[in-house]
Design a protein around this motif. Structure first.
Motif, short mmCIF file in Angstrom:
data_model
loop_
_atom_site.label_atom_id
_atom_site.label_comp_id
_atom_site.label_asym_id
_atom_site.label_seq_id
_atom_site.Cartn_x
_atom_site.Cartn_y
_atom_site.Cartn_z
N GLU A 99 0.86 -1.20 0.05
CA GLU A 99 -0.04 0.04 0.12
C GLU A 99 1.03 1.18 -0.20
O GLU A 99 0.44 2.22 -0.84
CB GLU A 99 -0.94 0.00 1.05
CG GLU A 99 -2.06 -0.95 1.06
CD GLU A 99 -2.96 -0.99 2.36
OE1 GLU A 99 -4.00 -1.23 2.08
OE2 GLU A 99 -2.24 -1.01 3.39
N ALA A 102 1.94 1.76 -3.55
CA ALA A 102 0.73 2.21 -4.38
C ALA A 102 0.67 3.72 -4.15
O ALA A 102 0.40 4.60 -4.95
CB ALA A 102 -0.31 1.58 -4.04
N LEU A 103 0.75 4.02 -2.79
CA LEU A 103 0.50 5.56 -2.44
C LEU A 103 1.71 6.31 -3.32
O LEU A 103 1.22 7.54 -3.53
CB LEU A 103 0.87 5.75 -1.11
CG LEU A 103 0.26 6.88 -0.30
CD1 LEU A 103 -1.06 7.30 -0.47
CD2 LEU A 103 0.77 7.25 1.21
N GLY A 104 2.92 5.94 -3.30
CA GLY A 104 3.72 6.53 -4.17
C GLY A 104 3.38 6.70 -5.76
O GLY A 104 3.71 7.75 -6.39
N ARG A 106 0.48 7.35 -7.17
CA ARG A 106 -0.80 7.93 -6.80
C ARG A 106 -1.85 8.00 -8.34
O ARG A 106 -1.00 8.05 -9.26
CB ARG A 106 -0.84 9.16 -6.18
CG ARG A 106 -0.19 9.62 -5.23
CD ARG A 106 -0.29 10.89 -4.71
NE ARG A 106 -1.61 11.14 -4.51
CZ ARG A 106 -2.24 12.09 -5.39
NH1 ARG A 106 -1.35 12.69 -6.27
NH2 ARG A 106 -3.44 12.49 -5.27
N GLY A 107 -2.94 7.48 -8.41
CA GLY A 107 -3.68 7.72 -9.60
C GLY A 107 -3.73 6.40 -10.34
O GLY A 107 -4.52 6.27 -10.99
N LYS A 149 10.01 3.14 -3.43
CA LYS A 149 8.76 4.02 -3.76
C LYS A 149 9.12 5.25 -4.66
O LYS A 149 8.43 5.60 -5.49
CB LYS A 149 8.14 4.47 -2.24
CG LYS A 149 6.99 5.34 -2.31
CD LYS A 149 6.54 5.57 -1.00
CE LYS A 149 6.67 7.09 -0.50
NZ LYS A 149 6.47 7.28 0.91
N ARG A 153 8.39 6.01 -9.39
CA ARG A 153 7.74 7.16 -10.33
C ARG A 153 8.80 7.75 -11.34
O ARG A 153 8.40 8.64 -12.02
CB ARG A 153 7.56 8.36 -9.42
CG ARG A 153 6.43 8.13 -8.54
CD ARG A 153 5.85 9.22 -7.97
NE ARG A 153 4.98 9.19 -6.61
CZ ARG A 153 4.34 10.15 -6.19
NH1 ARG A 153 4.64 11.36 -6.50
NH2 ARG A 153 3.48 9.90 -5.28
#
Ligand SMILES: Nc1ncnc2c1ncn2[C@@H]1O[C@H](COP(=O)(O)OP(=O)(O)OP(=O)(O)O)[C@@H](O)[C@H]1O
Ligand SMILES: Nc1ncnc2c1ncn2[C@@H]1O[C@H](COP(=O)(O)OP(=O)(O)OP(=O)(O)O)[C@@H](O)[C@H]1O
Ligand SMILES: [Mg+2]
Ligand SMILES: [Mg+2]
Lengths: 491, 315, 308, 355
Positions: A99, A102-104, A106-107, A149, A153
């Motif tokens: 999680e 996943a937060l890293g 976003r979207g 994390k 991106r």
């Protein structure tokens, strides 16, 4: 040289009375790994927090790819391709690793995230237990999660603030390979670390901050350790630190002590992450405990320090054990207390501060003042809140306090984590001096060099078991091999 | 301001927007202003500590008569009465008497006795329910009288009683009513404030569901609130009682003894809901009318909860 | 109790539980974002008045519910502006919003219907029986012959659960409530998330209030929320900040409350105050037996300012 | 914590706070005008009714502040220890019941014995009421927020039952106890006013707590556990459970005094609805007072004045209770805005005095 990806100029930032940045400069170019050095409190994290959009500068300019930019939030920084791995973890403890990752991202949909995560783990070799809750994993895994994390991106500029402190030597090597690779892909990588050899090993260029200013920027090729240290701490003290004490001055061949005086003894201690731990700690020795994070060292340290009473087995330890815990911001310090109060936390129990119902604040304040001076804590006064100190300075406060306890035994977990070279050298010197004076010292560390240099005996923890390292195997390779036996525990 | 004007204050421990007990008192206060030219003021108080404070504030700033609308004020009223001998305090439903502190007793029992008779005539299931707010003596009194009114008609009828602990909690009142309906009650009387609407709503839902059931209004004429289910209302005309009391006071006749407001002065009454009147057997209407006259004439003693200190002599 | 009584008891339990469920599901989302809105009571009472006025104005209970939601949201907005926008203490703000909400609704009610109020009779939200489900023995009519707002609560519980635990949006919401600094660092707009979550909670509380006025009582009375805001907050804890469990917790509390009236109606000879205390004592007992610790969101009630 | 606010941010926050103050007070005035009331008269009567004269201030404002003071101190103590005691309301009722029971039972005792016994009983009862949530937290790990809220309701109904049942007046008519004997009544603090020595007692407790937090080991341990139970345990070797136990019960005891002092100092009998949610208001009092005893004294008196003024607004300006609540809420919000201004100013670097 091409135009830099990032250009920071004249950055200033003030916190109350502290001028954390006073005109810092930094250029980060595509394709380079850029080492950033500086003593504790020099402003490294502050500078990177400005770059990461967490802090607004009071003055100064930021250009990204030649465009003047003002970052309003971390979100802005992300969208400009800047990825920041913080010195202190920015994970959500109650959520799982998956999680958090996943937060890293976003979207994106959660299934999509799964694929990206797998691919990135594969590519970078950073393996983390995806389903575990972050609060249940060790700092090594947390650090890997944090890096992962950020990498997910796909940042153009990757900034890492002291990522190596909690990693094993092998992992550090792996990380550095990865950083080089990332730079090779045309990204800019910036790195803060306190170990000169590490920084020198990986960087193309180096920048040194001192008291909020950039005092030196140089190519790796042209930099000498001595010059770098001089730039970090100012000229005078540089020599002995860079060349003498830190490297070779520690190791003692024949410890002067009475080997019969056992100060602490564990017999068959079994509990959370500990299996039948049996161990003696003797006066005057440094007992090094190595191991991959999460193999029971922390639990062992808690038992040895008398903070946890084992459910099974016997722990004979002195009433008063000095303890430098692993997590300084939750176990070592109360961030909302000032320095005096934090020092009082441990010291006010002592007889020399009286036994009445009243707190001896005057004496404690004097003691705090003494520790602040002695350990060179960068803080305006002892009335500064501990939470406002830089990471290294927080560590100094804890060490200073615990050493002042005057206990027979000291248990220290990663005592020099986050300390700059000068401070690390000082702490190492103190440990040696105290051992020589008869203190029993247990040094739990992920830093193998530190363990090998300081310890009289070395044990390795794997899966909650203690393995004694024979004298002839006390090498990086030998200990490393024993440690890796416990690797799968966390991986 | 002329010499003849006097100053009257009202204390309530609930909002006067309840279209019931407190609203009636507030109407009374306004009636004093309109009819007698009094200059008036009202304060809503919440705690015993505030009672003292309000009495002192009104008495020390020259108010002549203070209507404290609820028995909860009685102790504070006595204290204030001692401290300010010139002020007159009228405590609705109070139990303590002194030279200048007098209870104003509404004999609502007389109305609810009649309501009980009506309920007894209308119940088919022979079970009748009572939903109350807080079990204070005046409220208990109405239920006691209601019960005896029911039993005068038919001693076999079973009575259910529930207190919700709150005059204004509509949800509690509704469920309490539903609980009684489910126990077979088909006429429900209440002694609530704003929560009474929920009683009517619950009865209405039962009627919509095909049952035959009735509610009885209380405290004010609630017949128009739910004309489809309310059989009639046991009424206190509080404003009239205030006016009467104020006039007595002007004549110097208030003090040292309780003031009673009852059917005789038509302060208390039971009024059928004209909309449903055709469902009520003529025999019942007749019986109730006769009883009302007998009560007025003092021929029937309505059982009640005696709560005024030293009271024994009845009306 | 015989079977019919049992059915009636269950119906009553659900009726009493639904307004709590509506408010508590909303509050669950709010608290998951790190905000404790003890001004919930203010939103509920505003929803009740908003629902009543809306139903009168639009001559229909459905639009009444909608205006109740708007009124609850508006009160939530006041709370959010102070507690999130200004970073003021959430507990004090909530206290003020509760007092203000109770006062303002009273003031508006009196302005509209006169100082002494009126015997207000509203278009009501009639129960709708769901064809097959409502025929299930025992529980059918209790669960599936209720006002539409009850079905809304049944629907919102799984939706809220799904959003909270299965979507990226929910992940951000939970992260915000656990570690706002970490969420912010990951690019989440912490204050925006908290604003939205609080407004949602306010709207849900407003619907709870509208349900009280339109489905339950068919009227409005000052202070008719009668402490349900506080109980809803307790229900959130009992439901462990999980919308599905919160729905059950609300129904449980409803059942405990319903029991008191049934026991009284059955003629148990005990002081009624003891019955009144019963649901609370039962909830305490349930908590004690409800093994396993549940933990509040770590950043609950902590104001957040991006430290810049 | 807001120590990290930069100068520009501080100015912004201060302006925001000022805006909030102006807005809330402006909104109050406009609302009152819309409702057909005179805001100036409202404000004037509020001031007159709270601080208009020495006697008003002492006999109304200070008297009103007493239960808020006790309960506020109780909440502050608990919160300082990291115990979220939302249960002052229930503890207050328990304290009132305990105190009145002793006062009604040991009527023969001389005042010198009876009064302390009454107060002690309120303490014990309040502490006992806190014991349930304390044990549920320490033994079962159940958070005290929910348990204390639930215990509030139980406490209120317990007191209601007492005055309808076991402790009901001898005549058995009204839901109240008999009046307590003279010997069990708190004497006036300032003769000729309504202010009883409960106020003095509260001030003494405030002073004791202030000294405790600042000077004593126990106070320091409480603060440490409140700030970080983990650090307190590991670095300070403090047993958080013990500290929580002590603080929770002491908090309950002080909240119990709020009820005991109200009964023996003011009402002289127990009634239903003794408190108007003071236990909840006390949370606002404690937090607005910065959880510092001195601050609590100031905010409790402020809230006392607010409530005293509210009564006067009804009486003298003819503003209905509902409107008075609106004004009260707006004043609290305005104070919150002011508090933000203060916090922002404190964070701004002001030469030597900085962060
Ligand atoms: N939020 C803050 N409030 C007050 N002072 C701060 C804050 N952040 C940083 N400082 C101060 O600014 C100075 C620079 O801190 P910074 O964290 O940038 O140092 P650093 O170079 O990262 O040190 P370390 O090597 O110890 O991590 C320190 O004196 C620190 O105490
Ligand atoms: N609210 C605060 N008030 C005062 N100081 C703070 C506050 N929050 C953090 N700090 C201090 O400010 C600095 C910046 O905080 P932060 O949490 O970012 O840690 P850091 O040491 O700078 O590492 P990182 O690079 O991960 O940011 C640190 O020195 C931290 O101890
Ligand atoms: Mg740093
Ligand atoms: Mg730092």
């Amino acid at each position: 040289m091409s135009d830099p990806l990032v250009r920071l100029r004249g950055v200033q930032r003030r916190f109350g009375r502290v001028q954390a940045l006073a005109g810092a400069e930094l250029d980060l170019h595509a394709g380079e790994v850029h080492g950033v050095l500086g003593a504790n409190g020099a402003g490294k994290s502050t500078l990177f927090n400005v770059l990461g959009g967490l802090l607004a500068p009071d003055a100064g300019s930021l250009e990204i790819e030649g465009v003047q930019t003002a970052l309003g939030s971390p979100r802005d920084a992300w969208s400009r391709g800047i990825g920041l791995v913080h010195q202190h973890f920015t994970l959500v403890p109650a959520l799982s690793v998956r999680e958090n990752l996943a937060l890293g991202l976003r979207g994106r949909s959660l299934t999509e995230v799964g694929g990206v995560v797998e691919a990135t783990m594969e590519r970078t070799g950073l393996r983390v237990p995806l389903e575990a809750t972050v609060s249940a994993i060790g700092v090594g895994d947390r650090q890997r999660t944090e890096i992962l994390k950020t990498l997910l991106r796909d940042p153009k500029v990757l900034v890492l603030d002291e990522p190596t402190a909690v990693l094993t030597p092998e992992e550090v090597d792996g990380l550095f390979d990865l950083l080089r690779e990332l730079a090779g892909e045309g990204r800019a990588v910036a790195l803060v670390a306190h170990k000169l050899d590490e920084v020198l090993a990986v960087s193309d260029r180096l920048t040194v901050l001192r008291a909020g200013r950039t005092v030196l920027t140089t190519e790796r090729a042209g930099a000498s350790e001595r010059a770098l240290v001089a730039a970090m701490v100012g000229s005078g003290v540089a020599d002995e630190i860079a060349l003498g004490v830190h490297r070779t001055g520690m190791k003692r061949d024949a410890p002067a002590r009475d080997p019969s005086a056992v100060v602490g003894r564990l017999t068959g201690v079994t509990g959370e992450r500990l299996t039948n731990a049996t161990l003696e700690v003797r006066a005057g020795e440094v007992l090094g405990v190595a191991g991959v994070e999460g193999n029971g060292q922390h639990e062992l340290a808690l038992v040895l320090a008398g903070r946890v009473r084992p459910a099974v087995g016997v722990a004979q330890v002195p009433d008063e054990v000095a303890f430098v815990p692993q997590d300084r911001r939750t176990e070592g310090l109360v961030p909302d207390f000032d320095l005096t109060e934090n020092i009082a936390l441990a010291l006010s129990r002592l007889d020399r501060f009286g036994a009445g119902p009243l707190m001896p604040w005057d004496a404690l304040e004097e003691e705090a003042e003494r520790i602040r001076t002695r350990f060179d804590v960068t803080a305006p006064s002892v009335a500064t809140l501990a939470g406002a100190l830089s990471g290294g300075n927080q560590q100094r406060v804890i060490i200073g306090r615990e050493l002042a306890l005057g206990a027979q035994m000291l248990v220290a977990e990663n005592p020099t984590r986050g300390l700059d070279v000068a401070a690390a050298a000082y702490v190492h010197g103190e440990l040696v001096r105290l051992a020589a004076a008869g203190l029993a010292i247990v040094l739990v560390s992920t830093d193998l060099d530190e363990i090998l240099e300081l310890s009289d005996r070395v044990v390795v923890m794997t899966r909650g078991r203690i393995v004694v390292v024979p004298g002839n195997e006390r090498t990086r390779e030998g200990v490393g091999a024993l440690m890796l036996a416990g690797r799968s525990q966390t991986g | 301001e002329t010499e003849s004007t006097f100053r009257a204050a009202l204390l309530t421990s609930g909002p006067v927007s309840d279209a019931g007990w407190y609203a009636g008192a507030y109407d009374g206060l306004l009636l004093l202003e309109d009819s007698l030219g009094a200059s008036v003021s009202h304060q809503q108080t919440a705690t015993p500590a505030e009672f003292d404070e309000a009495f002192i504030a009104y008495a020390s700033s020259g108010y002549d008569i203070i209507f404290a609308h609820g028995n909860e004020y009685q102790d504070a009223a006595i204290r204030a009465g001692e401290q300010f001998p010139d002020v007159t305090i009228v405590v609705s439903g109070g139990g303590r008497v002194s030279a200048n502190v007098v209870p104003l007793i509404f004999r609502l029992e007389e109305g609810s006795y009649l309501a009980g008779m009506a309920a007894a005539y209308m119940t088919a299931s022979k079970v009748v329910g009572m939903v109350g707010g807080v079990a204070i003596p005046p409220a208990q009194g109405t239920f006691v009288a209601f019960e005896s009114g029911v039993h005068v008609v038919d001693p076999e009828i079973e009575l259910l009683e529930v207190f919700t602990g709150d005059w204004n909690d509509v949800a509690a009142a509704k469920e309490a009513t539903v609980a009684q309906l489910s126990r077979g009650a088909d006429v429900i009387i209440h002694n609530l404030d704003a929560a009474s609407f929920a009683v009517f709503q619950a009865v209405r839902e039962a009627v919509d569901g095909g049952d035959v059931a009735y509610a009885v209004g209380m405290n004010s004429d609630q017949n128009a609130v739910a004309p489809d289910v309310i059989l009639g209302s046991a009424v206190i005309r509080i404003a009239d009682a205030f006016l009467t009391t104020a006039r007595l006071w002007q004549d110097g006749r208030v003090g040292g003894a309780p003031i009673y407001a009852n059917t005789e002065q038509e302060v208390i009454d039971f009024v059928f809901n004209p909309v449903l009147l055709d469902r009520v057997p003529a025999e019942a209407v007749d019986h109730i009318t006769r009883t009302k006259q007998a009560i007025r004439a003092g021929e029937i003693d309505i059982p009640r909860v005696i709560f005024v200190e030293g009271e024994g002599e009845g009306r | 109790m015989n079977q019919i009584e049992l059915t009636l008891f269950l119906e009553s339990a659900v009726r009493l539980g639904i307004p709590l469920a509506l408010a508590a599901i909303g509050e669950t989302i709010t608290e998951r974002s790190g905000v404790i809105n003890i001004g919930l009571e203010g939103s509920i009472i505003a929803g009740a008045l908003g629902g009543a006025l809306g139903a009168l104005a639009f001559e229909g209970a459905g639009l009444g519910v909608l205006s109740g939601a708007m009124a609850g949201l508006l009160v939530g907005l006041v709370f959010a502006v102070f507690a999130i926008g200004l970073g003021a203490d959430q507990i004090i703000t909530g206290t003020a919003v509760t007092i203000g909400g109770l006062g303002m609704t009273g003031a508006i009610y009196q302005a509209r219907f006169g100082a002494t109020g009126t015997e207000l009779s509203l278009p009501t939200l009639a129960p709708v029986a769901i064809p097959v489900l409502s025929e299930i023995p025992l529980v059918g009519s209790a669960l599936f012959a209720q006002a539409p707002t009850a079905y809304f609560a049944y629907l919102m519980a799984p939706i809220a659960w799904y959003v909270l635990f299965k979507t990226a949006w929910g992940l951000e919401l939970r992260a915000t409530g656990e570690a706002p600094a970490a969420a912010e660092a990951a690019g989440v707009r912490v204050r925006l998330v908290r604003f939205m979550a609080t407004l949602f909670g306010g709207a849900m509380a407003g619907i709870a209030g509208a349900h009280l006025a339109l489905a339950h009582a068919g009227t409005f009375a000052e202070n008719m929320s009668a402490g349900k805001g506080f109980i809803a907050i307790a229900v959130v804890v009992l439901g462990r900040w999980n919308p599905l469990l919160v729905l059950f917790a609300a129904l449980f509390f409803g059942a405990a409350s319903a029991l008191q009236f049934f026991l009284q109606a059955l003629g148990f000879d005990l002081a009624y105050q003891i019955f009144l205390a019963f649901p609370y004592v039962l909830t305490l007992a349930a908590l004690a037996g409800w093994v396993g610790k549940s933990r509040a969101p770590a950043a609950l009630a902590l104001p957040w300012e991006p430290h810049r | 914590m807001s120590a990290g606010i930069a100068p520009a941010r501080a100015r912004e926050a201060a302006l925001l706070g000022l805006g909030a103050v102006t807005l809330t007070l402006g909104a109050g005035a406009v609302l009152l005008l819309l409702g057909g009331y005179d805001p100036v008269a409202a404000g004037a009567s509020m001031l007159r009714g709270s601080i208009g004269s020495w006697n008003t201030f002492v006999s109304i404002t200070l008297v009103r502040s007493v239960p808020l003071l006790f309960a506020g101190l109780a909440v502050a103590l608990a919160f300082r220890a990291g115990v979220w005691n939302i249960g002052a309301e229930g503890q207050l009722y328990a304290g009132a019941v305990g105190g009145v029971w002793v006062a009604l039972t040991f009527t023969g005792l001389p005042s010198l014995l009876l009064l302390p016994a009454v107060l002690l009983a309120s303490c014990l009862a309040g502490g006992l009421w806190a014991l349930v949530p304390t044990l549920m937290r320490l033994r079962l790990g159940i958070g005290e927020v929910i348990t204390t809220i639930l215990m509030n309701f139980v406490g209120i109904y317990m007191a209601a039952w007492m005055v309808h049942g076991p402790l009901q007046e001898q005549r058995g008519v009204f839901p109240q106890t008999d009046r307590i004997v003279e010997a069990a009544r708190l004497p006036a603090l300032i003769p000729g006013t309504r202010l009883h020595i409960g106020f003095g007692l509260a001030l003494v407790i405030a002073a004791v707590l202030a000294v405790m937090f600042r000077r004593t080991r126990l106070g320091f341990q409480i603060r440490a556990v409140g700030a970080s139970p983990q650090a307190a345990a590991v670095a300070g070797r403090i047993d958080p459970a013990r500290v929580i136990f002590i603080s929770f019960l002491a908090s309950g005891a002080i909240a119990g005094l709020a009820g005991g002092a109200e009964v023996s100092g003011l009402t002289y009998a127990l009634y239903e609805d003794l408190s108007d949610g003071w236990g909840y208001t006390a949370i606002a009092v404690a937090l607005l007072g910065g959880l510092r005893p001195g601050g609590v004294v100031v905010t409790a008196i402020f809230f006392g004045a607010l409530q005293a003024g509210a009564g006067a607004m009804q009486r003298d300006a003819g503003i209905p209770a509902a409107w008075v609540d609106v004004v009260e809420a707006l004043v609290i919000l305005a104070v919150l805005g002011l508090d933000r201004v203060r916090a922002a100013r404190a964070a701004a670097p002001t030469g030597e005095g900085g962060a």
